[in-house]
Design a protein around this motif. Structure first.
Motif, PDB file in Angstrom:
ATOM      1  N   LYS A 183      85.314  -0.495  -0.196  1.00  0.00           N
ATOM      2  CA  LYS A 183      86.532  -1.706  -0.405  1.00  0.00           C
ATOM      3  C   LYS A 183      87.386  -1.018  -1.721  1.00  0.00           C
ATOM      4  CE  LYS A 183      84.217  -5.854   0.924  1.00  0.00           C
ATOM      5  NZ  LYS A 183      83.622  -7.066   0.335  1.00  0.00           N
ATOM      6  N   GLU A 184      86.562  -0.107  -2.493  1.00  0.00           N
ATOM      7  CA  GLU A 184      87.435   0.693  -3.470  1.00  0.00           C
ATOM      8  C   GLU A 184      88.615   1.537  -2.925  1.00  0.00           C
ATOM      9  OE1 GLU A 184      86.990   3.440  -7.310  1.00  0.00           O
ATOM     10  OE2 GLU A 184      85.053   2.097  -6.610  1.00  0.00           O
ATOM     11  N   TRP A 244      90.359  -8.907   5.942  1.00  0.00           N
ATOM     12  CA  TRP A 244      91.379  -9.810   5.742  1.00  0.00           C
ATOM     13  C   TRP A 244      91.844 -10.478   4.466  1.00  0.00           C
ATOM     14  CZ3 TRP A 244      91.089 -15.206   5.027  1.00  0.00           C
ATOM     15  CH2 TRP A 244      92.460 -15.925   5.011  1.00  0.00           C
ATOM     16  N   GLU A 245      90.537 -10.454   3.866  1.00  0.00           N
ATOM     17  CA  GLU A 245      90.772 -11.322   2.455  1.00  0.00           C
ATOM     18  C   GLU A 245      91.331 -10.381   1.428  1.00  0.00           C
ATOM     19  OE1 GLU A 245      86.768 -12.542   1.318  1.00  0.00           O
ATOM     20  OE2 GLU A 245      86.882 -14.431   2.842  1.00  0.00           O
ATOM     21  N   ALA A 274      98.311  -7.032   0.139  1.00  0.00           N
ATOM     22  CA  ALA A 274      99.177  -6.179   0.957  1.00  0.00           C
ATOM     23  C   ALA A 274     100.584  -6.725   0.925  1.00  0.00           C
ATOM     24  CB  ALA A 274      98.607  -6.056   2.270  1.00  0.00           C
ATOM     25  N   THR A 275     101.415  -6.070   0.824  1.00  0.00           N
ATOM     26  CA  THR A 275     102.804  -6.652   0.677  1.00  0.00           C
ATOM     27  C   THR A 275     103.412  -5.850   2.121  1.00  0.00           C
ATOM     28  OG1 THR A 275     103.647  -4.812  -0.538  1.00  0.00           O
ATOM     29  CG2 THR A 275     103.080  -6.994  -1.607  1.00  0.00           C
ATOM     30  N   VAL A 276     102.718  -5.092   2.695  1.00  0.00           N
ATOM     31  CA  VAL A 276     102.986  -4.517   4.014  1.00  0.00           C
ATOM     32  C   VAL A 276     102.293  -5.020   5.280  1.00  0.00           C
ATOM     33  CG1 VAL A 276     104.017  -2.554   2.877  1.00  0.00           C
ATOM     34  CG2 VAL A 276     101.638  -2.486   3.599  1.00  0.00           C
ATOM     35  N   LYS A 329      92.870 -14.014  15.247  1.00  0.00           N
ATOM     36  CA  LYS A 329      93.823 -15.213  14.640  1.00  0.00           C
ATOM     37  C   LYS A 329      94.398 -15.087  13.513  1.00  0.00           C
ATOM     38  CE  LYS A 329      93.991 -20.075  15.706  1.00  0.00           C
ATOM     39  NZ  LYS A 329      93.130 -21.217  16.280  1.00  0.00           N
ATOM     40  N   LEU A 330      93.144 -14.475  12.663  1.00  0.00           N
ATOM     41  CA  LEU A 330      93.489 -14.240  11.052  1.00  0.00           C
ATOM     42  C   LEU A 330      94.474 -13.272  10.939  1.00  0.00           C
ATOM     43  CD1 LEU A 330      89.847 -13.789   9.546  1.00  0.00           C
ATOM     44  CD2 LEU A 330      91.071 -15.821   9.287  1.00  0.00           C
ATOM     45  N   PHE A 331      94.478 -12.099  11.682  1.00  0.00           N
ATOM     46  CA  PHE A 331      95.386 -11.033  11.441  1.00  0.00           C
ATOM     47  C   PHE A 331      96.761 -11.493  12.113  1.00  0.00           C
ATOM     48  CE2 PHE A 331      91.372  -9.297  10.553  1.00  0.00           C
ATOM     49  CZ  PHE A 331      91.642  -8.232   9.476  1.00  0.00           C
TER      50      PHE A 331
END
Ligand code: ZN
Length: 282
Positions: free
Chosen positions: A135-136, A169-170, A176-178, A193-195
């Motif tokens: 995650k890091e 996704w979280e 994310a801004t991209v 659906k999430l993506f």
């Protein structure tokens, strides 16, 4: 400027499997109208992807990043890295690579680099206690993509009973801004659906040509939100199963998407070509 009929949005002519004939493989794809993005998986393969892209003009691009399986412990794939390539390869197989922001930023700023990744979360091949490390590294790559405003090339793989799509996704939703593409999409319609709601795209590989496992999600995802990829040298589509895969074979993946979607092949080809232009600028 020459246009290409197809774009293989995720492939790896930069890996060791193509050491002997990467130029032949590249030319075979270009001659057939197949542009492609070679994707880095760690430091060496990211550098190799950039070098290959810079050796060619239009049609060959790169993505640079650190794959989640390379953030921790040993994992070795002879098709990916040379077994005897010295300290670097040995170093990574024993302890994993720490994401070096400056190094990747320098690569990422090159003109032929069109995305950051593959990065993301892999809960399949990696132990659960490595999740914080993954995650890091993922968060750092999201930050890099934001900073230089290039899209993310995402690798997300769930493990038995553990969903990686939710967690990825979280992280994206919060940071994310991209935009980005979820490569080798292997989740459920709910995961998709999430993506899709976030404006991300999904790409499908040759596996859709020999299993029906992905038919539902391929049928569900809108035609303007998907891409075709080979993930070569892996997962060659029918009728090439068992062979080393290559970008040229993305044509079979596009054909199969048209079949699953019961849509005219030329309409699908043209839309996927446009989708790659929209997200990656290629
Ligand atoms: Zn890949």
């Amino acid at each position: 400027m020459r246009d290409f009929e197809y774009v293989d949005v995720h492939t790896h002519v930069n890996l060791a499997a193509f050491k002997e004939d990467k130029d032949e493989v590249t030319k075979r794809a270009l001659d057939a109208g197949v542009a492609h993005i070679n994707v880095g998986t760690q430091r060496d393969t990211s550098r190799a992807a950039v070098a290959l892209a810079e050796r060619y003009g239009e049609g060959v691009y790169a993505s640079v990043g650190l794959h989640p399986v390379h953030t921790t412990k040993s994992f070795h794939d002879a098709q990916e890295l040379e077994t005897d390539s010295g300290a670097d390869a040995k170093g990574f197989t024993s302890r994993g690579e720490q994401f070096d922001y400056d190094l990747y930023q320098e690569l990422a700023l090159r003109e032929k680099v069109v995305a950051i990744g593959e990065c993301g979360l892999d809960f399949y091949r990696v132990e659960e206690d490595t999740v914080p490390v993954q995650k890091e590294a993922f968060a750092a790559q999201i930050a890099l993509a934001n900073e230089i405003n290039k899209p993310l090339m995402l690798h997300i793989r769930s493990g038995p009973g553990i969903n990686a799509y939710r967690d990825a996704w979280e992280l994206l939703k919060a940071n994310a801004t991209v935009s980005g593409n979820v490569h080798f999409f292997a989740g459920t319609v709910e995961d998709a659906k999430l993506f899709l709601e976030m404006g991300y795209t999904l790409s499908f590989t040759g596996v859709i040509t020999f299993t029906h496992d992905y038919d539902d999600v391929v049928a569900y995802a809108p035609l303007d939100a998907i891409h075709a990829e080979t993930d070569a040298p892996y997962v060659a589509p029918a009728p090439h199963r068992g062979e080393r895969n290559e970008p040229l074979h993305v044509r079979e993946v596009v054909r199969k998407i048209a079949e699953i979607k019961k849509t005219d092949g030329e309409i699908v080809r043209a839309q996927l070509r446009e989708n790659a232009r929209r997200l990656f600028g290629v």
